[in-house]
Motif scaffolding. Sequence first.
Motif, PDB file in Angstrom:
ATOM      1  N   SER A  29      15.483 -72.891  14.123  1.00  0.00           N
ATOM      2  CA  SER A  29      16.468 -72.002  14.740  1.00  0.00           C
ATOM      3  C   SER A  29      17.407 -71.357  13.720  1.00  0.00           C
ATOM      4  CB  SER A  29      17.268 -72.740  15.803  1.00  0.00           C
ATOM      5  OG  SER A  29      18.003 -73.788  15.223  1.00  0.00           O
ATOM      6  N   GLU A  30      17.662 -71.990  12.592  1.00  0.00           N
ATOM      7  CA  GLU A  30      18.536 -71.379  11.593  1.00  0.00           C
ATOM      8  C   GLU A  30      17.816 -70.291  10.802  1.00  0.00           C
ATOM      9  OE1 GLU A  30      16.304 -74.609   9.635  1.00  0.00           O
ATOM     10  OE2 GLU A  30      17.552 -74.590  11.439  1.00  0.00           O
ATOM     11  N   ARG A  31      16.500 -70.269  10.851  1.00  0.00           N
ATOM     12  CA  ARG A  31      15.718 -69.262  10.136  1.00  0.00           C
ATOM     13  C   ARG A  31      15.292 -68.106  11.038  1.00  0.00           C
ATOM     14  NH1 ARG A  31      11.922 -73.830   7.703  1.00  0.00           N
ATOM     15  NH2 ARG A  31      13.350 -74.698   6.179  1.00  0.00           N
ATOM     16  N   ILE A  32      15.323 -68.319  12.355  1.00  0.00           N
ATOM     17  CA  ILE A  32      14.925 -67.294  13.314  1.00  0.00           C
ATOM     18  C   ILE A  32      16.185 -66.708  13.932  1.00  0.00           C
ATOM     19  CG2 ILE A  32      13.694 -66.820  15.451  1.00  0.00           C
ATOM     20  CD1 ILE A  32      11.915 -69.237  14.843  1.00  0.00           C
ATOM     21  N   THR A  33      16.384 -65.394  13.776  1.00  0.00           N
ATOM     22  CA  THR A  33      17.562 -64.768  14.366  1.00  0.00           C
ATOM     23  C   THR A  33      17.324 -64.364  15.815  1.00  0.00           C
ATOM     24  OG1 THR A  33      16.902 -62.602  13.515  1.00  0.00           O
ATOM     25  CG2 THR A  33      18.397 -63.920  12.151  1.00  0.00           C
ATOM     26  N   ARG A  34      16.096 -63.948  16.116  1.00  0.00           N
ATOM     27  CA  ARG A  34      15.774 -63.515  17.480  1.00  0.00           C
ATOM     28  C   ARG A  34      14.312 -63.836  17.777  1.00  0.00           C
ATOM     29  NH1 ARG A  34      17.920 -59.449  21.102  1.00  0.00           N
ATOM     30  NH2 ARG A  34      16.270 -58.519  22.351  1.00  0.00           N
ATOM     31  N   LEU A  35      14.068 -64.303  18.974  1.00  0.00           N
ATOM     32  CA  LEU A  35      12.718 -64.625  19.420  1.00  0.00           C
ATOM     33  C   LEU A  35      12.468 -63.849  20.706  1.00  0.00           C
ATOM     34  CD1 LEU A  35      10.335 -66.450  18.678  1.00  0.00           C
ATOM     35  CD2 LEU A  35      11.365 -68.235  20.059  1.00  0.00           C
ATOM     36  N   ARG A  90      11.931 -62.740  14.733  1.00  0.00           N
ATOM     37  CA  ARG A  90      12.639 -61.997  13.693  1.00  0.00           C
ATOM     38  C   ARG A  90      13.287 -63.029  12.783  1.00  0.00           C
ATOM     39  NH1 ARG A  90      12.191 -56.922  15.363  1.00  0.00           N
ATOM     40  NH2 ARG A  90      11.960 -56.562  17.592  1.00  0.00           N
ATOM     41  N   LEU A  91      12.809 -63.052  11.545  1.00  0.00           N
ATOM     42  CA  LEU A  91      13.222 -64.080  10.603  1.00  0.00           C
ATOM     43  C   LEU A  91      14.353 -63.574   9.717  1.00  0.00           C
ATOM     44  CD1 LEU A  91       9.648 -65.205   9.529  1.00  0.00           C
ATOM     45  CD2 LEU A  91      11.052 -66.069  11.401  1.00  0.00           C
ATOM     46  N   ALA A  92      15.325 -64.421   9.473  1.00  0.00           N
ATOM     47  CA  ALA A  92      16.466 -64.058   8.637  1.00  0.00           C
ATOM     48  C   ALA A  92      15.986 -63.736   7.226  1.00  0.00           C
ATOM     49  CB  ALA A  92      17.477 -65.201   8.608  1.00  0.00           C
ATOM     50  N   GLY A  93      16.069 -62.473   6.854  1.00  0.00           N
ATOM     51  CA  GLY A  93      15.709 -62.049   5.510  1.00  0.00           C
ATOM     52  C   GLY A  93      14.231 -61.956   5.215  1.00  0.00           C
ATOM     53  N   HIS A  94      13.355 -62.119   6.217  1.00  0.00           N
ATOM     54  CA  HIS A  94      11.915 -62.126   5.963  1.00  0.00           C
ATOM     55  C   HIS A  94      11.126 -61.242   6.916  1.00  0.00           C
ATOM     56  CE1 HIS A  94      12.280 -65.289   3.014  1.00  0.00           C
ATOM     57  NE2 HIS A  94      13.040 -65.951   3.867  1.00  0.00           N
ATOM     58  N   PHE A 104       6.969 -70.726   6.003  1.00  0.00           N
ATOM     59  CA  PHE A 104       8.096 -71.454   5.432  1.00  0.00           C
ATOM     60  C   PHE A 104       7.637 -72.491   4.429  1.00  0.00           C
ATOM     61  CE2 PHE A 104      10.431 -70.350   9.525  1.00  0.00           C
ATOM     62  CZ  PHE A 104      11.019 -69.240   8.953  1.00  0.00           C
ATOM     63  N   GLY A 105       6.462 -73.055   4.621  1.00  0.00           N
ATOM     64  CA  GLY A 105       5.929 -74.010   3.654  1.00  0.00           C
ATOM     65  C   GLY A 105       5.708 -73.351   2.318  1.00  0.00           C
ATOM     66  N   ARG A 106       5.196 -72.134   2.318  1.00  0.00           N
ATOM     67  CA  ARG A 106       4.977 -71.413   1.058  1.00  0.00           C
ATOM     68  C   ARG A 106       6.294 -71.001   0.422  1.00  0.00           C
ATOM     69  NH1 ARG A 106       0.757 -68.733   3.974  1.00  0.00           N
ATOM     70  NH2 ARG A 106       2.156 -66.987   4.299  1.00  0.00           N
ATOM     71  N   LEU A 107       7.283 -70.680   1.241  1.00  0.00           N
ATOM     72  CA  LEU A 107       8.558 -70.240   0.678  1.00  0.00           C
ATOM     73  C   LEU A 107       9.319 -71.365   0.000  1.00  0.00           C
ATOM     74  CD1 LEU A 107       9.933 -67.907   3.487  1.00  0.00           C
ATOM     75  CD2 LEU A 107       9.198 -67.239   1.206  1.00  0.00           C
ATOM     76  N   TYR A 108       9.255 -72.565   0.586  1.00  0.00           N
ATOM     77  CA  TYR A 108      10.103 -73.644   0.123  1.00  0.00           C
ATOM     78  C   TYR A 108       9.380 -74.734  -0.653  1.00  0.00           C
ATOM     79  CZ  TYR A 108      13.370 -71.298   3.123  1.00  0.00           C
ATOM     80  OH  TYR A 108      14.154 -70.348   3.695  1.00  0.00           O
ATOM     81  N   GLN A 109       8.069 -74.623  -0.814  1.00  0.00           N
ATOM     82  CA  GLN A 109       7.329 -75.602  -1.600  1.00  0.00           C
ATOM     83  C   GLN A 109       6.550 -74.867  -2.673  1.00  0.00           C
ATOM     84  OE1 GLN A 109       4.870 -78.064   0.823  1.00  0.00           O
ATOM     85  NE2 GLN A 109       6.585 -78.973   1.885  1.00  0.00           N
TER      86      GLN A 109
END
Length: 130
Positions: free
Chosen positions: A33-39, A63-67, A98-103
């Motif tokens: 929820s902190e990464r998704i601004t709107r669903l 809609r992802l925050a910054g992505h 998100f796995g690719r972004l943070y790992q």
Amino acid sequence: MQIHISTDKNVHGSDALMRRVEQELESAFSRSSERITRLEAHLGDEIAARAAGLDRRCVLEARLAGHGVVSVTHHAGSVTDACHGAIRKLESVLESKFGRLYQHKGGESIRHLDVPADPAQTVTPAVGAH
């Protein structure tokens, strides 16, 4: 995270259906929820457009925050099944993204492992031992 649900003219968007879909979306994506601004969920019925009765459709847009925006579509025999399928697809896409972004390279570095403070605790192979 804002949730917006819409239906086309062929799907009766009852209050019970809207609440159920909203609860399922909140439950499924609470970790993100902190990464998704709107669903957004778009529910539709494509009458006679699909064979074997798979004419109910659920399109989910996150809609992802910054992505940017990630979108998935699932067709099924009922609106509920279409929503479940679309939720599973979106969970998979977000997990992958998100796995690719943070790992970096898929996992942690060995530099993050704890090193024993006492060098005597480390095991070194004996030279010439067979």
